[in-house]
Design an enzyme around this catalytic site. Structure first.
Site, mmCIF file in Angstrom:
data_model
loop_
_atom_site.group_PDB
_atom_site.id
_atom_site.type_symbol
_atom_site.label_atom_id
_atom_site.label_comp_id
_atom_site.label_asym_id
_atom_site.label_seq_id
_atom_site.Cartn_x
_atom_site.Cartn_y
_atom_site.Cartn_z
ATOM 1 N N CYS A 147 47.247 40.824 45.808
ATOM 2 C CA CYS A 147 46.150 40.024 46.371
ATOM 3 C C CYS A 147 45.809 38.855 45.457
ATOM 4 C CB CYS A 147 44.928 40.920 46.577
ATOM 5 S SG CYS A 147 43.489 40.005 47.150
ATOM 6 N N CYS A 150 42.021 38.111 45.027
ATOM 7 C CA CYS A 150 41.301 39.118 44.215
ATOM 8 C C CYS A 150 41.623 38.955 42.723
ATOM 9 C CB CYS A 150 41.703 40.543 44.599
ATOM 10 S SG CYS A 150 41.870 40.863 46.341
ATOM 11 N N ASP A 151 42.886 38.720 42.401
ATOM 12 C CA ASP A 151 43.328 38.818 41.005
ATOM 13 C C ASP A 151 43.765 37.497 40.385
ATOM 14 O OD1 ASP A 151 42.933 41.561 41.162
ATOM 15 O OD2 ASP A 151 44.950 41.918 41.932
#
Ligand code: NAP
Length: 334
Positions: A147, A150-151
Site C-alpha cells: 500500500c 499507507c507506507d
C-alpha cells in the site's frame, strides 16, 4: 473533507432476518445497498475490515465521474454516508459460511451469529497477491509493502522498488516518485500492461527507472529490507542490489475463503462466475465487484455490478416474495 467512517448505523446488535445481506462494504457493496434500500428492502452490510475495500488503499482516484480527483478514503466515506442516509445497517464481523436453504439463505458469522436473508450479495472484493519469494513474509511492514498511500511516507528520499506492470504498480510508482529519491519498476516482461495515461506519466518521471524482464528472487536485510536479489530473465543474470524498500503490486486474489467451493462456479484464478444479472450458480446469491470474473476492474464497474445485482434481487426474491405473500393473503380472504 473527511467523514468519520464510524457511521450512525453501525450496529453491535442486528436483526436476525433481512431482505438483502451484502458481504463487503467497498463500492460494489455500497452501491448494492443503496439500490436495495431504494427498492424497499431491509438491508445489512457486513464488513470485516475497513469500509471501502481496495479503494481505501488508493491515494488519488481520477476516473470516477463527477470527481476530477478525489482521495480513495474520501470517496469511500462519501459512499458509506450515502448508504447510511438510505437506512442501511452496518455490522463489523467475519463471515465464515453461506448456507442455501429452501426458503432462505443463511449467513454464518465467526462469532456464531446467524443471519437469514432472502438474497445475498457477495461483494467481498480481493486482496493483493503476494510475490511468494524468500524474505517477503519476514520483511512485511519492515520494508515490504502492498500500500503506497499507507507506507510511502517511510521512504522519503530513499531508493525503492515497485514490482508489477499493471495499473496499480505504475500508478503507485508515480505516487511514490514524489516521495522517494529513486523508484525502480521491476517487471517480468518488457512491456507494461498499465493504461497509456499511467505509462506516459511514469516514463516522463526522471526518478522512475525500469528493470525489464526481471523478477525478484529474494528480499534480504537484517532488521529491515536492505537489498534485493534480482534475476534478469533474458540472460539469466542474478545480482544483488541495495534497496530500502519494495512495494508489491502483482494483481489481486479474490476473497472467497468463506464459500463452499462445490456450490459456486469459479474461473481459473478463483474469481466467481456470474450471469449478466450478477447472479451466481446459486439462485438468490450474487457476486459483484472485484470478486467477480470480469474484464474491467474499476470503481465504476463495481458500482454498476452492485446496482444490477440489487435491482435483480429485489425483483426476483424480495418483491416477488412480498407479492406472493400478499397474493396468498388475498386468496385466503376471498
Ligand atoms: P493486474 O492488472 O493483474 O497486473 C498485475 C501485474 O503484475 C502484471 O503486470 C503482471 O505481469 C504482474 N505479475 C503478476 N504476477 C506476478 C508475479 N508473480 N511476479 C511478478 N509480476 C507479476 O493487477 P493490478 O495492477 O493490481 O490491477 C488490478 C485491476 O484493477 C486491473 O483490472 C486494473 O486495471 C484495475 N486498476 C485500475 C486502476 C485505474 O483505473 N486507475 C488503478 C489500479 C487498478 P504481466 O503483465 O506479465 O501479466
Amino acid at each position: 473533507m473527511f467523514f468519520n467512517v464510524e457511521g450512525a448505523n453501525k450496529k453491535s446488535e442486528i436483526k436476525q432476518q433481512y431482505d438483502v445481506v451484502i458481504i463487503g462494504g467497498g463500492p460494489a457493496g455500497i452501491s448494492a445497498a443503496i439500490y436495495a434500500l431504494q427498492g424497499g428492502a431491509s438491508t445489512l452490510v457486513i464488513e470485516k475490515a475497513i469500509e471501502g475495500g481496495q479503494m481505501n488503499l488508493t491515494d488519488i482516484i481520477e476516473n470516477y465521474p463527477g470527481f476530477k480527483t478525489i482521495k480513495g478514503e474520501e470517496l469511500s466515506s462519501l459512499m458509506k454516508e450515502h448508504a447510511e442516509q438510505f437506512g442501511a445497517d452496518f455490522y463489523d464481523g467475519k463471515v465464515i459460511e453461506l448456507k442455501d436453504e429452501d426458503s432462505h439463505k443463511t449467513v454464518v458469522m465467526e462469532n456464531g451469529k446467524t443471519i437469514k436473508s432472502k438474497a445475498i450479495i457477495i461483494a467481498s472484493g480481493s486482496y493483493p497477491r503476494k510475490l511468494g519469494v524468500k524474505g517477503e513474509e519476514e520483511f512485511s511492514s519492515r520494508g515490504v509493502s502492498y500500500c503506497a498511500s499507507c507506507d510511502g511516507h517511510f521512504f522519503k528520499n530513499k531508493k525503492i522498488a515497485v514490482v508489477g506492470g499493471g495499473n496499480t504498480a505504475v500508478e503507485e510508482a508515480v505516487y511514490l516518485s514524489n516521495i522517494a529519491k529513486e523508484v525502480y519498476i521491476i517487471h517480468r516482461r518488457e512491456k507494461l500492461r498499465a493504461d497509456k495515461l499511467y505509462q506516459d506519466r511514469a516514463f516522463s518521471r526522471n526518478n522512475i527507472k525500469f528493470k525489464w524482464n526481471s523478477v525478484i528472487e529474494e528480499i534480504k536485510g537484517k532488521d529491515k529490507v536492505e537489498s534485493l536479489v534480482i534475476k534478469n530473465l533474458k540472460n539469466d543474470e542474478v545480482y544483488e542490489e541495495p534497496f530500502d524498500g519494495v512495494f508489491v503490486f502483482v494483481g489481486l486474489v479474490p476473497e472467497t475463503s468463506f464459500l463452499n467451493k462445490d456450490l459456486f462456479d469459479f474461473d481459473e484464478y478463483g474469481f466467481l462466475i456470474t450471469d449478466e444479472n450478477m447472479e451466481t450458480k446459486v439462485k438468490g446469491i450474487y457476486a459483484v465487484g472485484d470478486v467477480r470474473k470480469k474484464e474491467l476492474r474499476q470503481i465504476v464497474t463495481a458500482v454498476s455490478d452492485g446496482a444490477i445485482a440489487a435491482s435483480h434481487a429485489i425483483r426476483e426474491y424480495v418483491n416477488e416474495d412480498q407479492i406472493s405473500s400478499t397474493q396468498s393473503i388475498n386468496r385466503v380472504r376471498s
